[in-house]
Design a protein around this motif. Structure first.
Motif, mmCIF file in Angstrom:
data_model
loop_
_atom_site.group_PDB
_atom_site.id
_atom_site.type_symbol
_atom_site.label_atom_id
_atom_site.label_comp_id
_atom_site.label_asym_id
_atom_site.label_seq_id
_atom_site.Cartn_x
_atom_site.Cartn_y
_atom_site.Cartn_z
ATOM 1 N N ARG A 163 -13.802 5.897 -1.296
ATOM 2 C CA ARG A 163 -14.456 6.880 -0.257
ATOM 3 C C ARG A 163 -13.957 6.832 1.009
ATOM 4 N NH1 ARG A 163 -20.233 7.478 -3.698
ATOM 5 N NH2 ARG A 163 -19.094 7.605 -5.826
ATOM 6 N N GLY A 164 -12.890 6.406 1.414
ATOM 7 C CA GLY A 164 -12.581 6.219 2.873
ATOM 8 C C GLY A 164 -11.307 6.815 3.215
ATOM 9 N N ALA A 165 -11.208 8.141 2.845
ATOM 10 C CA ALA A 165 -9.821 8.893 2.879
ATOM 11 C C ALA A 165 -9.317 8.886 4.632
ATOM 12 C CB ALA A 165 -9.773 10.048 2.383
ATOM 13 N N ASP A 166 -10.239 8.847 5.406
ATOM 14 C CA ASP A 166 -10.032 9.023 6.741
ATOM 15 C C ASP A 166 -9.275 7.691 7.210
ATOM 16 O OD1 ASP A 166 -10.868 11.573 6.997
ATOM 17 O OD2 ASP A 166 -12.470 11.552 8.114
ATOM 18 N N ASP A 167 -10.171 6.596 6.773
ATOM 19 C CA ASP A 167 -9.775 5.329 7.142
ATOM 20 C C ASP A 167 -8.156 5.079 6.538
ATOM 21 O OD1 ASP A 167 -11.696 4.689 8.796
ATOM 22 O OD2 ASP A 167 -12.720 3.738 7.271
ATOM 23 N N THR A 168 -7.880 5.501 5.479
ATOM 24 C CA THR A 168 -6.680 5.028 4.645
ATOM 25 C C THR A 168 -5.518 5.978 5.283
ATOM 26 O OG1 THR A 168 -7.935 4.605 2.567
ATOM 27 C CG2 THR A 168 -5.578 5.421 2.438
ATOM 28 N N ILE A 169 -5.882 7.113 5.689
ATOM 29 C CA ILE A 169 -4.784 8.077 6.258
ATOM 30 C C ILE A 169 -4.350 7.277 7.602
ATOM 31 C CG2 ILE A 169 -4.405 10.264 7.144
ATOM 32 C CD1 ILE A 169 -6.067 11.462 5.065
ATOM 33 N N GLU A 170 -5.601 7.027 8.221
ATOM 34 C CA GLU A 170 -4.992 6.297 9.659
ATOM 35 C C GLU A 170 -4.204 5.177 9.405
ATOM 36 O OE1 GLU A 170 -6.944 5.222 13.874
ATOM 37 O OE2 GLU A 170 -8.376 5.657 12.362
ATOM 38 N N CYS A 171 -4.494 4.434 8.516
ATOM 39 C CA CYS A 171 -3.942 3.033 8.247
ATOM 40 C C CYS A 171 -2.526 3.392 7.789
ATOM 41 C CB CYS A 171 -4.822 2.425 7.045
ATOM 42 S SG CYS A 171 -3.832 0.683 6.814
ATOM 43 N N LEU A 172 -2.244 4.485 6.982
ATOM 44 C CA LEU A 172 -1.003 4.877 6.440
ATOM 45 C C LEU A 172 -0.037 5.345 7.553
ATOM 46 C CD1 LEU A 172 -1.658 6.719 3.304
ATOM 47 C CD2 LEU A 172 -0.519 4.567 3.249
ATOM 48 N N ALA A 173 -0.859 6.170 8.351
ATOM 49 C CA ALA A 173 0.144 6.537 9.779
ATOM 50 C C ALA A 173 0.516 5.487 10.476
ATOM 51 C CB ALA A 173 -0.897 7.508 10.510
ATOM 52 N N SER A 174 -0.295 4.289 10.760
ATOM 53 C CA SER A 174 0.413 3.236 11.600
ATOM 54 C C SER A 174 1.235 2.573 10.753
ATOM 55 C CB SER A 174 -0.817 2.341 11.783
ATOM 56 O OG SER A 174 -1.490 1.661 10.523
ATOM 57 N N LEU A 175 1.348 2.519 9.492
ATOM 58 C CA LEU A 175 2.468 1.656 8.566
ATOM 59 C C LEU A 175 3.745 2.852 8.677
ATOM 60 C CD1 LEU A 175 0.477 0.623 5.712
ATOM 61 C CD2 LEU A 175 1.406 -1.141 7.421
ATOM 62 N N PHE A 176 3.568 3.958 8.661
ATOM 63 C CA PHE A 176 4.865 4.913 8.489
ATOM 64 C C PHE A 176 5.378 4.984 9.889
ATOM 65 C CE2 PHE A 176 3.539 6.080 4.144
ATOM 66 C CZ PHE A 176 4.552 5.998 3.384
ATOM 67 N N SER A 177 4.476 4.657 11.133
ATOM 68 C CA SER A 177 5.128 4.779 12.230
ATOM 69 C C SER A 177 5.677 3.601 12.556
ATOM 70 C CB SER A 177 4.191 5.408 13.184
ATOM 71 O OG SER A 177 3.098 4.701 13.230
ATOM 72 N N ALA A 178 5.704 2.459 11.928
ATOM 73 C CA ALA A 178 5.951 1.072 12.388
ATOM 74 C C ALA A 178 7.528 1.083 12.461
ATOM 75 C CB ALA A 178 5.379 0.083 11.387
ATOM 76 N N ASP A 179 7.943 -0.137 12.875
ATOM 77 C CA ASP A 179 9.399 -0.259 13.116
ATOM 78 C C ASP A 179 10.172 -0.682 11.680
ATOM 79 O OD1 ASP A 179 9.097 0.062 15.629
ATOM 80 O OD2 ASP A 179 8.953 -2.113 16.395
ATOM 81 N N HIS A 180 9.521 -1.018 10.655
ATOM 82 C CA HIS A 180 9.964 -1.635 9.519
ATOM 83 C C HIS A 180 8.857 -0.855 8.269
ATOM 84 C CE1 HIS A 180 12.298 -4.451 7.406
ATOM 85 N NE2 HIS A 180 11.127 -4.955 6.724
ATOM 86 N N THR A 181 9.358 -0.381 7.385
ATOM 87 C CA THR A 181 8.671 0.526 6.300
ATOM 88 C C THR A 181 8.625 -0.339 5.098
ATOM 89 O OG1 THR A 181 8.649 2.387 7.580
ATOM 90 C CG2 THR A 181 7.733 2.316 5.467
ATOM 91 N N PRO A 182 7.845 -0.806 4.304
ATOM 92 C CA PRO A 182 7.861 -1.569 3.140
ATOM 93 C C PRO A 182 7.529 -0.325 2.300
ATOM 94 C CG PRO A 182 5.933 -2.438 4.083
ATOM 95 C CD PRO A 182 6.523 -1.419 5.147
ATOM 96 N N TYR A 183 7.655 -0.775 0.889
ATOM 97 C CA TYR A 183 6.750 0.281 -0.276
ATOM 98 C C TYR A 183 5.414 0.111 0.179
ATOM 99 C CZ TYR A 183 10.587 0.184 -3.766
ATOM 100 O OH TYR A 183 11.721 0.271 -4.382
ATOM 101 N N ILE A 184 4.717 1.048 -0.089
ATOM 102 C CA ILE A 184 3.138 1.432 0.251
ATOM 103 C C ILE A 184 2.538 1.778 -0.929
ATOM 104 C CG2 ILE A 184 1.456 2.416 1.844
ATOM 105 C CD1 ILE A 184 3.522 2.523 3.926
ATOM 106 N N ILE A 185 1.349 1.223 -1.395
ATOM 107 C CA ILE A 185 0.508 1.545 -2.600
ATOM 108 C C ILE A 185 -0.885 1.552 -2.150
ATOM 109 C CG2 ILE A 185 -0.027 0.572 -4.992
ATOM 110 C CD1 ILE A 185 2.884 -1.148 -4.741
ATOM 111 N N VAL A 186 -1.362 2.727 -2.342
ATOM 112 C CA VAL A 186 -2.806 3.088 -2.410
ATOM 113 C C VAL A 186 -3.289 3.145 -3.675
ATOM 114 C CG1 VAL A 186 -4.396 4.664 -1.497
ATOM 115 C CG2 VAL A 186 -2.304 4.036 -0.187
ATOM 116 N N VAL A 187 -4.441 2.264 -3.839
ATOM 117 C CA VAL A 187 -5.332 2.201 -4.948
ATOM 118 C C VAL A 187 -6.478 2.981 -4.934
ATOM 119 C CG1 VAL A 187 -6.150 0.663 -7.065
ATOM 120 C CG2 VAL A 187 -4.177 -0.235 -5.435
ATOM 121 N N ASP A 188 -6.710 3.871 -5.357
ATOM 122 C CA ASP A 188 -7.975 4.634 -5.371
ATOM 123 C C ASP A 188 -8.694 4.175 -6.433
ATOM 124 O OD1 ASP A 188 -9.558 6.872 -4.192
ATOM 125 O OD2 ASP A 188 -9.854 7.400 -6.072
#
Length: 343
Positions: free
Chosen positions: A13-38
């Protein structure tokens, strides 16, 4: 994308937080696999995260301190898929994978489902368990990757964690010192200035366990001592993991990383820099997990921990906090959490 590195976020129940975190990861200099467990949010979280990945929603930034033009430059749609827990054995196939866990498995259980998927992914050897209510500086993923590559004896490590809403201060650095007698952790460099210089070796030596908000572990550690213990719904999973790995792997510290944490957004934990009270849910699982931990590692201290918990109960009554007192009472005596109490 770095196919040797995976990041795992647990959402409830934290989609806004998760999306902001994902944005920071996808705009990083280096992108790993990203897994979100709901964790069975039941509030449309999965679809909201998917809509953002498709490019149909903006990033909900929670503070003007962290407005970031780079978020608008993320190439979307992002290639992603949504799977359930029966498909974990096939590994991650996309840059972003969303797992429907099928239930609220807690912090440890949710992360473990993400780890199952990542472990089944060829070549992934490094796993970053990151709270969904965090964001990261662009250089952080690469700093983690390079620092672990230079320190092959490390099994786990943490990062500096700054306060999201007070970015000039650290919530803590790397992790905690732990008192066996009290079962309590003391945050390293709590409240210290963000520009303070640290001796990496000193910080690592002082760390009894790494903070679960940002903890990186290796495949070797997981294959040697196992994943997190599912019995810890919330709290004490990090110190349990560290104790199991203590004689086999070193704890490190990734000095070049920067993580900002909204601190307690998911579970209602008390703030390290304020006197705010824990939520009843947080109170319940803190006491419950403390007793599970004591029975597992220090059974002779059970009377001491029990007495400490009774003192905590009396404090909640004295402070006129009936929901917290009820939660503590139920945890002490092994009763289920009262879902009628506001979490």
């Amino acid at each position: 994308m770095d196919t040797r590195f995976a990041v795992i976020l647990v959402n409830w129940r934290g989609a806004d937080d998760t999306i902001e975190c994902l944005a920071s990861l996808f705009s990083a200099d280096h992108t790993p696999y990203i897994i979100v467990v709901d964790n069975d949010s039941g509030d449309g979280s999965v679809e909201r995260i998917a809509e953002w990945a498709r490019g149909h929603a903006d990033v909900p930034v929670a503070s003007t301190h962290h407005l970031n033009k780079a978020y608008k430059e993320i190439e979307r749609p992002i290639d992603f898929e949504i799977i359930d827990r029966t498909q974990l054995g096939r590994g991650a196939k996309k840059p972003l994978t969303i797992i429907n866990s099928g239930g609220n498995l807690g912090f440890a259980g949710g992360n473990n489902r993400g780890l199952e998927l990542a472990l089944a992914t060829d070549d992934v050897s490094l796993f970053w368990l990151l709270n969904n209510d965090t964001i990261v500086e662009p250089a952080t993923p690469l700093a983690i990757r390079n620092t672990f590559a230079a320190n092959p004896k490390w099994g786990m490590a943490g990062t500096p964690i700054r306060l999201y809403h007070r970015p000039d201060r650290h919530q803590l650095v790397n992790g905690m010192r732990f008192s066996v007698l009290t079962g309590a952790g003391q945050a390293i460099e709590k409240g210290s200035p963000a520009d303070r210089m640290f001796d990496s070796k000193r910080i690592a030596a002082e760390t009894d366990f790494v903070c679960g908000a940002s903890i990186i572990v290796t495949r070797d550690l997981i294959e040697s001592v196992g994943m997190m213990e599912d019995a810890f719904f919330l709290y004490y999973e990090e110190i349990d993991w560290a104790l199991r790995a203590k004689d086999k792997f070193e704890i490190g510290f990734v000095l070049g990383a920067v993580v900002y944490h909204k601190e307690g957004a998911s579970a209602g934990s008390s703030s390290l820099l304020s006197n705010s009270a824990r939520s009843p849910l947080s109170e319940y699982h803190h006491i419950r997990s403390k007793m599970i931990f004591c029975r597992k590692h220090y059974p002779l201290l059970l009377p001491v921990y029990f007495a400490q918990n009774l003192i905590i109960l009396m404090r909640r009554i004295w402070r006129r906090q009936p929901p917290q007192a009820n939660a503590v009472f139920r945890a002490i005596f092994g009763l289920p959490f009262n879902r009628g109490v506001k979490a």
